[in-house]
Design a protein around this motif. Sequence first.
Motif, PDB file in Angstrom:
ATOM      1  N   ARG A 393       0.838  -1.195   0.000  1.00  0.00           N
ATOM      2  CA  ARG A 393       0.000   0.000   0.000  1.00  0.00           C
ATOM      3  C   ARG A 393       0.878   1.251   0.000  1.00  0.00           C
ATOM      4  N   PRO A 394       0.368   2.353  -0.572  1.00  0.00           N
ATOM      5  CA  PRO A 394       1.165   3.581  -0.597  1.00  0.00           C
ATOM      6  C   PRO A 394       1.192   4.254   0.771  1.00  0.00           C
ATOM      7  N   VAL A 395       2.370   4.662   1.202  1.00  0.00           N
ATOM      8  CA  VAL A 395       2.532   5.381   2.467  1.00  0.00           C
ATOM      9  C   VAL A 395       3.524   6.510   2.229  1.00  0.00           C
ATOM     10  N   PRO A 396       3.509   7.552   3.057  1.00  0.00           N
ATOM     11  CA  PRO A 396       4.559   8.567   2.967  1.00  0.00           C
ATOM     12  C   PRO A 396       5.926   7.894   3.048  1.00  0.00           C
ATOM     13  N   TYR A 397       6.837   8.300   2.196  1.00  0.00           N
ATOM     14  CA  TYR A 397       8.116   7.582   2.110  1.00  0.00           C
ATOM     15  C   TYR A 397       8.833   7.542   3.451  1.00  0.00           C
ATOM     16  N   PHE A 398       8.657   8.586   4.281  1.00  0.00           N
ATOM     17  CA  PHE A 398       9.384   8.618   5.554  1.00  0.00           C
ATOM     18  C   PHE A 398       8.759   7.723   6.614  1.00  0.00           C
ATOM     19  N   GLU A 399       7.607   7.090   6.302  1.00  0.00           N
ATOM     20  CA  GLU A 399       7.025   6.125   7.230  1.00  0.00           C
ATOM     21  C   GLU A 399       7.549   4.703   6.991  1.00  0.00           C
ATOM     22  N   VAL A 400       8.303   4.499   5.907  1.00  0.00           N
ATOM     23  CA  VAL A 400       8.971   3.220   5.693  1.00  0.00           C
ATOM     24  C   VAL A 400      10.083   3.092   6.742  1.00  0.00           C
ATOM     25  N   PRO A 401      10.272   1.938   7.374  1.00  0.00           N
ATOM     26  CA  PRO A 401      11.346   1.798   8.361  1.00  0.00           C
ATOM     27  C   PRO A 401      12.697   2.232   7.785  1.00  0.00           C
ATOM     28  N   ALA A 402      13.463   2.940   8.585  1.00  0.00           N
ATOM     29  CA  ALA A 402      14.743   3.484   8.123  1.00  0.00           C
ATOM     30  C   ALA A 402      15.688   2.392   7.655  1.00  0.00           C
ATOM     31  N   GLU A 403      15.581   1.208   8.266  1.00  0.00           N
ATOM     32  CA  GLU A 403      16.478   0.129   7.843  1.00  0.00           C
ATOM     33  C   GLU A 403      16.109  -0.417   6.463  1.00  0.00           C
ATOM     34  N   ASP A 404      14.926  -0.080   5.979  1.00  0.00           N
ATOM     35  CA  ASP A 404      14.487  -0.558   4.667  1.00  0.00           C
ATOM     36  C   ASP A 404      14.567   0.514   3.585  1.00  0.00           C
ATOM     37  N   SER A 405      14.907   1.730   3.943  1.00  0.00           N
ATOM     38  CA  SER A 405      14.919   2.815   2.960  1.00  0.00           C
ATOM     39  C   SER A 405      15.952   3.860   3.336  1.00  0.00           C
ATOM     40  N   LEU A 406      16.913   4.061   2.470  1.00  0.00           N
ATOM     41  CA  LEU A 406      17.896   5.125   2.679  1.00  0.00           C
ATOM     42  C   LEU A 406      17.217   6.482   2.713  1.00  0.00           C
ATOM     43  N   TRP A 407      16.145   6.625   1.937  1.00  0.00           N
ATOM     44  CA  TRP A 407      15.480   7.933   1.835  1.00  0.00           C
ATOM     45  C   TRP A 407      14.684   8.233   3.100  1.00  0.00           C
ATOM     46  N   ALA A 408      14.080   7.233   3.691  1.00  0.00           N
ATOM     47  CA  ALA A 408      13.404   7.445   4.970  1.00  0.00           C
ATOM     48  C   ALA A 408      14.413   7.776   6.062  1.00  0.00           C
ATOM     49  N   ALA A 409      15.580   7.147   5.997  1.00  0.00           N
ATOM     50  CA  ALA A 409      16.603   7.373   7.010  1.00  0.00           C
ATOM     51  C   ALA A 409      17.212   8.765   6.917  1.00  0.00           C
ATOM     52  N   THR A 410      17.232   9.334   5.715  1.00  0.00           N
ATOM     53  CA  THR A 410      17.924  10.614   5.507  1.00  0.00           C
ATOM     54  C   THR A 410      17.005  11.760   5.133  1.00  0.00           C
ATOM     55  N   GLY A 411      15.733  11.478   4.805  1.00  0.00           N
ATOM     56  CA  GLY A 411      14.847  12.544   4.351  1.00  0.00           C
ATOM     57  C   GLY A 411      15.388  13.235   3.122  1.00  0.00           C
ATOM     58  N   TYR A 412      16.066  12.473   2.254  1.00  0.00           N
ATOM     59  CA  TYR A 412      16.683  13.017   1.036  1.00  0.00           C
ATOM     60  C   TYR A 412      17.663  14.154   1.360  1.00  0.00           C
ATOM     61  N   GLY A 413      18.288  14.064   2.526  1.00  0.00           N
ATOM     62  CA  GLY A 413      19.294  15.051   2.897  1.00  0.00           C
ATOM     63  C   GLY A 413      18.926  15.859   4.121  1.00  0.00           C
ATOM     64  N   SER A 414      17.631  15.985   4.438  1.00  0.00           N
ATOM     65  CA  SER A 414      17.207  16.807   5.574  1.00  0.00           C
ATOM     66  C   SER A 414      17.647  16.241   6.918  1.00  0.00           C
ATOM     67  N   LEU A 415      17.758  14.919   7.012  1.00  0.00           N
ATOM     68  CA  LEU A 415      17.996  14.279   8.299  1.00  0.00           C
ATOM     69  C   LEU A 415      19.428  13.788   8.468  1.00  0.00           C
ATOM     70  N   LEU A 416      20.328  14.259   7.644  1.00  0.00           N
ATOM     71  CA  LEU A 416      21.728  13.896   7.815  1.00  0.00           C
ATOM     72  C   LEU A 416      22.262  14.454   9.128  1.00  0.00           C
ATOM     73  N   SER A 417      23.263  13.784   9.698  1.00  0.00           N
ATOM     74  CA  SER A 417      23.685  14.101  11.064  1.00  0.00           C
ATOM     75  C   SER A 417      24.650  15.275  11.168  1.00  0.00           C
ATOM     76  N   GLY A 418      25.221  15.731  10.075  1.00  0.00           N
ATOM     77  CA  GLY A 418      26.163  16.842  10.158  1.00  0.00           C
ATOM     78  C   GLY A 418      26.948  17.015   8.875  1.00  0.00           C
ATOM     79  N   ALA A 419      27.946  17.903   8.929  1.00  0.00           N
ATOM     80  CA  ALA A 419      28.708  18.236   7.735  1.00  0.00           C
ATOM     81  C   ALA A 419      29.462  17.032   7.179  1.00  0.00           C
ATOM     82  N   ASP A 420      29.830  16.107   8.041  1.00  0.00           N
ATOM     83  CA  ASP A 420      30.589  14.939   7.584  1.00  0.00           C
ATOM     84  C   ASP A 420      29.691  13.822   7.056  1.00  0.00           C
ATOM     85  N   ASP A 421      28.396  13.982   7.212  1.00  0.00           N
ATOM     86  CA  ASP A 421      27.445  12.986   6.732  1.00  0.00           C
ATOM     87  C   ASP A 421      26.913  13.439   5.375  1.00  0.00           C
ATOM     88  N   SER A 422      26.732  12.522   4.462  1.00  0.00           N
ATOM     89  CA  SER A 422      26.240  12.877   3.131  1.00  0.00           C
ATOM     90  C   SER A 422      25.503  11.697   2.523  1.00  0.00           C
TER      91      SER A 422
END
Length: 437
Positions: A393-422
Amino acid sequence: MCTDLLHPAGPRRAAVAAQRLRRALASGAASVALLCCAAAPAAAAESPGQKIADALRRSPVHVDPSLASAVDAEQQRELAALIRRTHLPIRVALVPLVEGDSWGGKPEQLAEVVHDRMGGGPAILITLGEQPGDISAREWPSDAHQSFHAAAAVFFQKDMKGAGPAKRVARAIDIIEAGNGDAVYERATADLGAPAPTRTTADGAGAKAASGHGSPLVRLLSLAVGPVLLLAAVGLLLRRRSRLRDLSTPFALPRSVFAAARQADEAGLRDRAAEEVVRLGEEARTAQGAPAAVERALDAYAAAGTVLDRARGVPDLAGVFALVAEGRAALSGAAEALLLCFFHPLHGPAVRRIPWRPLGRREQLRVAACETCLRAIRTRRAPEVLTDRQDGRPVPYFEVPAEDSLWAATGYGSLLSGADDSLAGRVQRGDFTRTRD
């Protein structure tokens, strides 16, 4: 693009990467040139947004032929003369808006497309609104002339009741020129009151505010049309009252899915992503910036190629654009360049970060938002969000578990941890291939 470009290959890795980069640039650049020459004129000719943009280059007022009886030629000339006297970059595009059209029935989507087709830059675009008798205004940069509230205020001004679209647009132009749209909107809506929101009880029933409270208008509606229509009227008023102090509105899934997420659009989106990857490689190759910045851009280029090769759908293709944006940010040398919109990266670059609280969570995030999503949150509307599929079923991409989606884990860049994270670094260490396997 090469799927193994980022995998360790001993001392040959750098040579292989450089050789494949040159090969991709040589073939890709030629392909892009041919595609642009062959397809761009036809696409431009068929695009409704391009047609409106071309018309607005000839005159600041464009009225669809179907609305010619509502805004005749003389009224169009008067509006154009009024706009020219303001010396502001105002344009008026009056076209019908219905659900399922090229803009999804949304004035903000029409405005975004037309603004893009006109080349961007400072602009104010007035369109019809979503409600009958309403108009809407979109401005770049946001709120420079308080245009959004200037147009919204007209709907509530008593002397505009029954006025045609030409008079409403003229009034909005006058308010925009005065630059006091926020104050005019507050005055126009002051007597509407602020109805108490419906709260949900434990058994799911809505508990309404006690009778006798609220404005006379709300009490009259409750007596005259009953609870169902009252809720509808209250919903409209809440939607209009757009002075939002807290930007932490929870997300609610919108009714429609962004057009690019449909399967029919995926092939075209993939082609566009491939062109952007090639273009990033060319920009990195010719860049004169610091070697470290160029290296980061090349890492983003290689990572984008990896994602493009293994992309399974629109969320992955959106990740390609996010990686391209990351590479271009590195080349720009900007200290804190915002990347793509957190809610829907295909909306394009964000304008700033905002506080936002996911539904069902206590913690508040700071995410990058484009102007369209920022406006939606300010007016207590759900931003349009990119969807992924979970359990069929369709869900907001950020509701997919972070371990199953790089994009949910990072918010396409919004949720990166700092300058050294990319994003590129996470692709390099295998986060993307892990979630795809």
